[in-house]
Scaffold this motif. Structure first.
Motif, PDB file in Angstrom:
ATOM      1  N   ASN A 650       0.706  -1.141   0.077  1.00 26.68           N
ATOM      2  CA  ASN A 650      -0.093  -0.051  -0.173  1.00 26.68           C
ATOM      3  C   ASN A 650       0.878   1.187   0.143  1.00 26.68           C
ATOM      4  OD1 ASN A 650      -1.950   1.893   0.232  1.00 26.68           O
ATOM      5  ND2 ASN A 650      -2.299   1.268   2.373  1.00 26.68           N
ATOM      6  N   MET A 651       0.869   2.054  -1.029  1.00 27.00           N
ATOM      7  CA  MET A 651       1.783   3.145  -1.445  1.00 27.00           C
ATOM      8  C   MET A 651       0.892   4.473  -0.996  1.00 27.00           C
ATOM      9  SD  MET A 651       4.634   1.680  -1.908  1.00 27.00           S
ATOM     10  CE  MET A 651       5.440   0.401  -2.467  1.00 27.00           C
ATOM     11  N   GLY A 652      -0.273   4.285  -0.923  1.00 33.93           N
ATOM     12  CA  GLY A 652      -1.069   5.651  -0.503  1.00 33.93           C
ATOM     13  C   GLY A 652      -2.540   5.035  -0.138  1.00 33.93           C
ATOM     14  N   ASP A 657       1.077  -1.335  -5.195  1.00 33.59           N
ATOM     15  CA  ASP A 657       2.256  -1.523  -6.351  1.00 33.59           C
ATOM     16  C   ASP A 657       2.936  -2.859  -5.756  1.00 33.59           C
ATOM     17  OD1 ASP A 657       3.894  -1.395  -8.279  1.00 33.59           O
ATOM     18  OD2 ASP A 657       5.034   0.294  -7.620  1.00 33.59           O
ATOM     19  N   TYR A 658       3.689  -3.515  -6.778  1.00 36.51           N
ATOM     20  CA  TYR A 658       4.133  -4.981  -6.451  1.00 36.51           C
ATOM     21  C   TYR A 658       5.283  -4.824  -5.667  1.00 36.51           C
ATOM     22  CZ  TYR A 658       1.165  -6.713  -9.997  1.00 36.51           C
ATOM     23  OH  TYR A 658       0.107  -7.245 -10.823  1.00 36.51           O
ATOM     24  N   CYS A 659       5.565  -5.758  -4.700  1.00 33.12           N
ATOM     25  CA  CYS A 659       6.742  -5.584  -3.804  1.00 33.12           C
ATOM     26  C   CYS A 659       7.107  -6.876  -3.319  1.00 33.12           C
ATOM     27  CB  CYS A 659       6.140  -4.375  -2.585  1.00 33.12           C
ATOM     28  SG  CYS A 659       5.050  -5.067  -1.752  1.00 33.12           S
ATOM     29  N   GLU A 660       8.390  -6.630  -2.370  1.00 33.72           N
ATOM     30  CA  GLU A 660       8.714  -7.838  -1.680  1.00 33.72           C
ATOM     31  C   GLU A 660       7.606  -8.339  -0.695  1.00 33.72           C
ATOM     32  OE1 GLU A 660      13.026  -9.121  -1.501  1.00 33.72           O
ATOM     33  OE2 GLU A 660      13.218  -7.035  -1.489  1.00 33.72           O
ATOM     34  N   ASN A 661       7.736  -9.530  -0.175  1.00 33.66           N
ATOM     35  CA  ASN A 661       6.866  -9.771   0.943  1.00 33.66           C
ATOM     36  C   ASN A 661       7.757  -9.467   2.240  1.00 33.66           C
ATOM     37  OD1 ASN A 661       8.926 -11.766   0.445  1.00 33.66           O
ATOM     38  ND2 ASN A 661       7.789 -13.368   1.233  1.00 33.66           N
ATOM     39  N   VAL A 662       8.235  -8.189   2.254  1.00 31.77           N
ATOM     40  CA  VAL A 662       9.125  -8.143   3.732  1.00 31.77           C
ATOM     41  C   VAL A 662       8.627  -6.652   4.301  1.00 31.77           C
ATOM     42  CG1 VAL A 662      11.400  -7.193   4.367  1.00 31.77           C
ATOM     43  CG2 VAL A 662      11.151  -9.147   2.769  1.00 31.77           C
ATOM     44  N   VAL A 663       8.359  -6.561   5.548  1.00 30.11           N
ATOM     45  CA  VAL A 663       7.876  -5.453   6.304  1.00 30.11           C
ATOM     46  C   VAL A 663       8.922  -4.874   7.089  1.00 30.11           C
ATOM     47  CG1 VAL A 663       6.066  -4.615   7.563  1.00 30.11           C
ATOM     48  CG2 VAL A 663       5.503  -6.214   5.666  1.00 30.11           C
ATOM     49  N   PHE A 664       9.338  -3.634   7.181  1.00 30.04           N
ATOM     50  CA  PHE A 664      10.181  -3.052   8.279  1.00 30.04           C
ATOM     51  C   PHE A 664       9.464  -2.204   8.982  1.00 30.04           C
ATOM     52  CE2 PHE A 664      12.947   0.519   9.127  1.00 30.04           C
ATOM     53  CZ  PHE A 664      14.300  -0.123   9.778  1.00 30.04           C
ATOM     54  N   PHE A 707      -1.443 -10.069   0.458  1.00 31.24           N
ATOM     55  CA  PHE A 707      -1.058 -11.384  -0.314  1.00 31.24           C
ATOM     56  C   PHE A 707      -2.452 -11.792  -1.331  1.00 31.24           C
ATOM     57  CE2 PHE A 707       1.837 -11.557   3.163  1.00 31.24           C
ATOM     58  CZ  PHE A 707       3.070 -12.237   2.499  1.00 31.24           C
ATOM     59  N   TYR A 708      -2.064 -11.872  -2.486  1.00 34.12           N
ATOM     60  CA  TYR A 708      -3.236 -12.578  -3.423  1.00 34.12           C
ATOM     61  C   TYR A 708      -2.509 -13.795  -3.939  1.00 34.12           C
ATOM     62  CZ  TYR A 708      -4.356  -7.738  -3.539  1.00 34.12           C
ATOM     63  OH  TYR A 708      -5.160  -6.387  -3.286  1.00 34.12           O
TER      64      TYR A 708
END
Length: 709
Positions: A650-652, A657-664, A707-708
């Motif tokens: 979620n960019m807004g 947008d597509y991204c890695e399955n990593v969260v910081f 995740f889809y």
């Protein structure tokens, strides 16, 4: 000083539409014909004494009335307020003839005193038609001047004139409608309203004012065109009472008006008795009149009299006389009523102070009504307030709303017996109390209001009555989003399942557990969580409120940063349209990238939100403990096999947008990818929600990772 109102549109309309029945009623109060005035315009024609008045009445100070006399007065006043002549109450007829268009010579000149003398006499006759023998009392405001806070006077209690802090909801005149909206109010007010002593700059008449009035040598010194000193002095008490009393034309809406003007008339009579002979009382008049409406022979509109007739000795010869207050002395160190006490410092009677009022400086006196002066406050010994017992009853089938009760200086009221009574349309009541203990995100002074559960298409209206721990009425204020401040409002709520222009804009929930999160924004980083002040608050004091101070109560409540080892946050797990993956039988795995030994796995079925099946709660180390930040990789597994799910971030507000399955995660909002997380599991179901206003207007901030599969 006293606001000089010039909006006379309503009285203009009244004069043009007065019915024959209304005219007949008003003329009947004069007991003098128009023909006699025309025939003898420059002679005093004695007014005929009515047959039902065998003796003149005695006007007493309001607090000197016996219980029976006060009951008869209240009965007569309420009768005038409830009886109509062609769709206008009798009370309002008297109010309307006080308007500037009706009475152009009633104010701002020497006719002020004689005009109001006749106005009061006619009103007193109207009262006597309802209850024979009743007399109009006077309010000696010098009895209240000199108290630590005159607004704490026993006069403004349920037992006497009713509350003085807002809408009049107690006493004999409670919930009176008015004939017009209250002028100068930013919100529509058409109920009897006061704010006694609400502004620190206002004051009541003093003994010095009285001495000045009765020591004048002639009428010209008392009131004349360019120095309306007496008239301006009388305006002090108008302004101090506030509300409808603040503005000339509408002030008779409040019964206080008639008692205050009876005192003004009494002071004038003292001047007449002390400084004038009988002949001078009827002939002495001001030399400078400015306008013709105030001349000696000018018509006393709207009455069939002339201004000179108001100087007649007939008033006190035939109609009424005043009974002075006997003040205490060293020989008789008491007062003649339970509502006054003897101030032995000056040997003078003063008004007693109500329970909870300020008695500073009078600790050794009998200043407190049915209570004792303890540490500067009128209290009952060995009680928290008025001895009220807290009896809590479990509520069911309701929705909950937050409110706050406030005491002096708009500080939170913390007493556990301060309470609000909630009454619904069916007449049933629920009693709820200030929370004795609060924890974040609850604020001090918090009270939870149990309200009827709104059904689709069925609005509910409830009325509220708030009382502090001394039993004193607390006025409601509602938050206006347009001007971003609290404004006076009736203690009433309209509850609808879907908001509209008629419904109250308050937050509510059916969940007992979730109610503490009402009026809170959980759609931000934990360091930026905020609590909003509720839609409605109750001020249990007598001063003007400070909206900024009220809002700061919630703003000052800051989240406590929890140093437990782990936090929880959300991810979305959704099934693609043509997918054969059984998400219900899958697991979610979280792997800490900085500590390979820290791994967390849970069945998705167990980790799901109770309200949204697509939301799954996952665990990670607490970034407020591990301050360099925490990076985790999240995977979906089915039968011990990692699924190749599409991941988006979620960019807004709506963009992914597509991204890695990593969260910081980080303790600083600017560096954290996922903004929304909490260490307390009780927060989980409401993470991401901004719960301000009606529930239909609540907003939800989406999770960072989806995740889809």
């Amino acid at each position: 000083m006293w606001f000089k109102d010039r909006d006379v549109g309503i009285s203009t309309e009244f004069l043009s539409k007065t019915t024959e029945s209304q005219k007949a009623y008003l003329n009947s109060l004069e007991l003098r014909t128009v023909d006699s005035m025309k025939k003898f315009p420059f002679r005093r024609i004695p007014r005929r004494v009515p047959q039902n008045q065998n003796k003149k009445v005695k006007r007493k100070e309001y607090r000197m009335l016996s219980d029976e006399e006060r009951e008869n007065l209240n009965k007569a006043m309420n009768a005038l307020k409830s009886k109509f002549i062609d769709n206008v109450t009798i009370w309002d007829l008297h109010t309307l003839i006080h308007y500037p268009d009706s009475a152009p010579g009633a104010h701002w000149g020497p006719a002020f005193l004689p005009w109001h003398r006749e106005f009061l006499r006619q009103f007193e006759v109207a009262l006597q038609r309802e209850v024979p023998g009743v007399a109009l009392p006077y309010w000696d405001s010098t009895l209240d001047n000199g108290l630590p806070d005159p607004s704490d006077s026993v006069l403004w209690t349920d037992e006497l004139m009713g509350n003085g802090n807002g809408f009049v909801k107690t006493g004999p005149f409670q919930d009176w409608d008015t004939n017009v909206l209250m002028p100068l109010s930013p919100v529509p007010v058409k109920k009897l309203y006061r704010y006694t002593g609400g502004r620190s700059t206002d004051r009541l008449l003093s003994l010095g004012d009285v001495d000045w009035i009765i020591s004048r040598k002639n009428y010209s010194e008392l009131t004349f065109c360019h120095d309306k000193t007496f008239e301006s002095m009388h305006g002090l008490s108008h302004v101090w009472v506030g509300g409808f009393m603040f503005v000339i034309r509408v002030s008779p809406n409040d019964p206080t008006f008639y008692m205050h003007h009876a005192f003004v008339d009494y002071l004038w009579e003292q001047f007449r008795q002390n400084q004038q002979t009988r002949y001078q009382r009827e002939r002495d008049y001001a030399r400078k009149i400015c306008t013709k409406q105030h001349s000696f022979y000018a018509p006393m509109k709207p009455f069939n009299l002339r201004n000179k007739d108001g100087l007649s000795n007939d008033y006190t010869d035939f109609w009424y006389e005043y009974e002075p207050i006997r003040h205490c002395t060293e020989d008789q160190p008491s007062c003649d009523t339970k509502y006054l006490f003897c101030d032995k410092r000056v040997w003078r009677c003063r008004s007693k102070v109500q329970l909870g009022g300020n008695c500073t400086g009078f600790s050794l006196s009998d200043i407190c009504y049915k209570s004792f002066c303890i540490q500067g406050v009128c209290r009952l010994p060995a009680t928290e307030g008025n001895g009220f017992q807290r009896r809590e009853k479990k509520q069911s089938g309701v929705v909950w709303m937050k409110s706050i009760m406030l005491t002096d200086d708009d500080e939170p009221l913390l007493s556990g017996i301060a309470h609000v009574t909630v009454r619904d349309e069916d007449g049933s009541e629920a009693l709820t109390y200030v929370q004795r203990k609060t924890e974040y995100p609850e604020v001090p002074g918090l009270v939870y209001l149990p309200l009827p559960h709104p059904r689709e298409g069925s609005p509910y209206t409830v009325t509220l009555e708030a009382r502090d721990h001394y039993g004193r009425y607390c006025q409601s204020y509602c938050f206006n989003e347009t001007v971003e401040r609290y404004q006076i409002c009736e203690p009433k709520l309209v509850i609808k399942s879907r908001p509209d222009s008629q419904s109250s804009n308050m937050s509510f929930t059916h969940s007992f557990v979730s109610r503490k999160f009402l009026d809170m924004d959980l759609s931000a980083h934990p360091s930026m969580w905020s609590v909003h002040t509720p839609f409605m608050v109750f001020a249990c004091h007598r001063k003007m409120i400070n909206s900024a101070q009220i809002m700061s109560i919630s703003e000052d409540v800051k989240p406590v940063i929890d140093r437990t080892e782990y936090v929880w946050f959300r991810v979305n797990v959704l099934k693609k349209g043509n997918s054969e993956v059984d998400i219900d039988e899958s697991e979610i795995e979280v792997q800490d990238l900085d500590d390979p030994t820290d791994s967390w796995i849970s069945p998705i079925r167990r980790a799901r939100s109770a309200y949204d099946q697509s939301i799954v709660f996952v665990r990670a180390r607490n970034p407020f403990v591990f301050r360099r930040g925490v990076s985790v990789r999240i995977s979906i597994r089915n039968k011990s096999k990692r699924l190749k799910c599409e991941t988006r971030c979620n960019m807004g507000s709506t963009f992914e947008d597509y991204c890695e399955n990593v969260v910081f995660l980080h303790e600083r909002a600017s560096r954290s990818q996922e903004q929304i997380f909490a260490s307390d599991p009780s927060y989980l179901q409401l993470l991401g929600w901004k719960m301000s206003g009606h529930p239909n207007d609540w907003s939800l901030r989406m999770a960072y990772l989806s995740f889809y599969c």
